[in-house]
Design an enzyme around this catalytic site. Sequence first.
Site, mmCIF file in Angstrom:
data_model
loop_
_atom_site.group_PDB
_atom_site.id
_atom_site.type_symbol
_atom_site.label_atom_id
_atom_site.label_comp_id
_atom_site.label_asym_id
_atom_site.label_seq_id
_atom_site.Cartn_x
_atom_site.Cartn_y
_atom_site.Cartn_z
ATOM 1 N N LYS A 111 0.882 -1.342 0.122
ATOM 2 C CA LYS A 111 0.015 0.114 0.150
ATOM 3 C C LYS A 111 0.944 1.249 0.098
ATOM 4 C CE LYS A 111 -4.688 -1.085 1.493
ATOM 5 N NZ LYS A 111 -4.451 -2.380 1.903
ATOM 6 N N ARG A 112 2.049 1.352 0.137
ATOM 7 C CA ARG A 112 3.206 2.114 0.248
ATOM 8 C C ARG A 112 2.691 2.984 -1.167
ATOM 9 N NH1 ARG A 112 8.424 1.459 -0.183
ATOM 10 N NH2 ARG A 112 8.062 -0.698 -0.584
#
Length: 502
Positions: A262-263
């Site tokens: 999700k970065r």
Amino acid sequence: MVGQRVRTRFAPSPTGYLHVGGLRTALYNFLFAKKMHGDFIIRIEDTDQSRKVEGAQRDLIKTLEWAGIVADESPEKGGNFGPYIQSERLGIYGKYCQQLLDDQHAYYCFATHEELEENRQLQIKQGLQPKYNRKWLPEEMGGSMPPSAIRKKLDEGGPYVIRMKVPDYVSVWFEDIIRGPVEFDSATIDDQVLMKSDGFPTYHFASVIDDHLMEFTHIIRGEEWLSSMPKHLLLYEFFGWEPPKVAHLPLLLNADRSKLSKRQGDVAVEDYIRKGYSSDAIVNFVAMLGWNEGEGSEQEVYSMEQLIDKFSLERVGKAGAVFNVDKLNWLEKQYIKNRPTEKLVDVIKPILLAELEQKKSLMPEEMITSDAYLEKVIELMRERVGFEHEFVTFSSYFYFEPEVYDQEAVRKRWTIETNELLREFTDILYSLEVFSAENIETHLKEFVLPKGMKAAVLIHPLRILTSGVSFGPSLYHMLEVLGKETVLRRILKGIENISFPV
Ligand code: GLU
């Protein structure tokens, strides 16, 4: 639904950047709608007001348009089924919620957060799947709360939510276009909150109402929504509506098969745009994350038109799709390799003009910004760049003087004789009437070979002085493109600055 015009939607929450998974969902909805000669719609789901980000809606739509995914109806474009922003449809949800209350499919719940949490912990301790304990389910709906107690709370105006009542002992069954038959037991389904205490509907309630009222025929979305399906289907049943067909897309995975990180740097479409990827490559890449044309097809490069032509939900796989950036980079190179030169000129000219606003060139600006000059640069660099902007950024020596020389290369390539050889060869270059690659090569060889030297003794230093770096296209062609004046100026300036031992 038979014979109905296909309508699909992308329903993002305006909470920030566009995730690549979101782009894939939008793309598949778009491809399917266009393939079926139907409509693709954007609806903004902003019922969670606390997560709303200013400007996110515009950015989402802009990013989709950059990718060529243009909606037939949207908050900006309007249409016959608006408003297309859920916060502007609150009256609609209120009306349908009242209907469910009247029909005893929904009930008020006054449980506090603390109570709910306590209940949850207790159920976890007992090894049960946490669910609302139905404390506020009214007597007349099979619960234990007397109507007077509910009335009293309502009169006090106390905060409440409205929950749906999931029927006991039923199983909810549906056919997913990608996954086939799916079945849920109602015992596993929670009494979902439909209306929150702030008067906004939850995602589940609003999306079902809107999907029906906006007449969507197909819902195509990420796998994470599969488990919501039974709640949604029960709502369709309560209202007596026919549900749309559904397709849940496979997860996106990292190379190690973990869920795609999700970065933001890894998953925000905007970051890929900033890095310089073209919409053609991104769309092509994202299309292949879960879909393929089928056996017998070796094709890997698809235009949007070809995707529309070939796309089908039946060819979307169930298994997670690995997000492989090397594949994206490969596709980007394929596009650059095959893009018509005039198109590339159109892309790189504004980038160069912007650079020229910042930096002065010693070369005549009308020459380096001319189509003819840029075409020559493109021809030399096409196979060497990874992004279109690199025709300018990675190839800046075609427009600007090298500011530094690769010191490592200088150390490796300079001998005590180098500057003198360069000086003598400069005179030869100066005398050339035709400054062509061929002519430069012939004269360079005629100059060094009789001295018992190899052409390399000059090739490397010439490249370093004229470009600053030790790699690049064919030196002779590069010198021809740069032109005699620039080449001579750079060599003379370079040997003033480099003296042996370096
Ligand atoms: N607003 C939901 C999301 O952000 C939409 C889910 C759906 O397509 O139903 O993904």
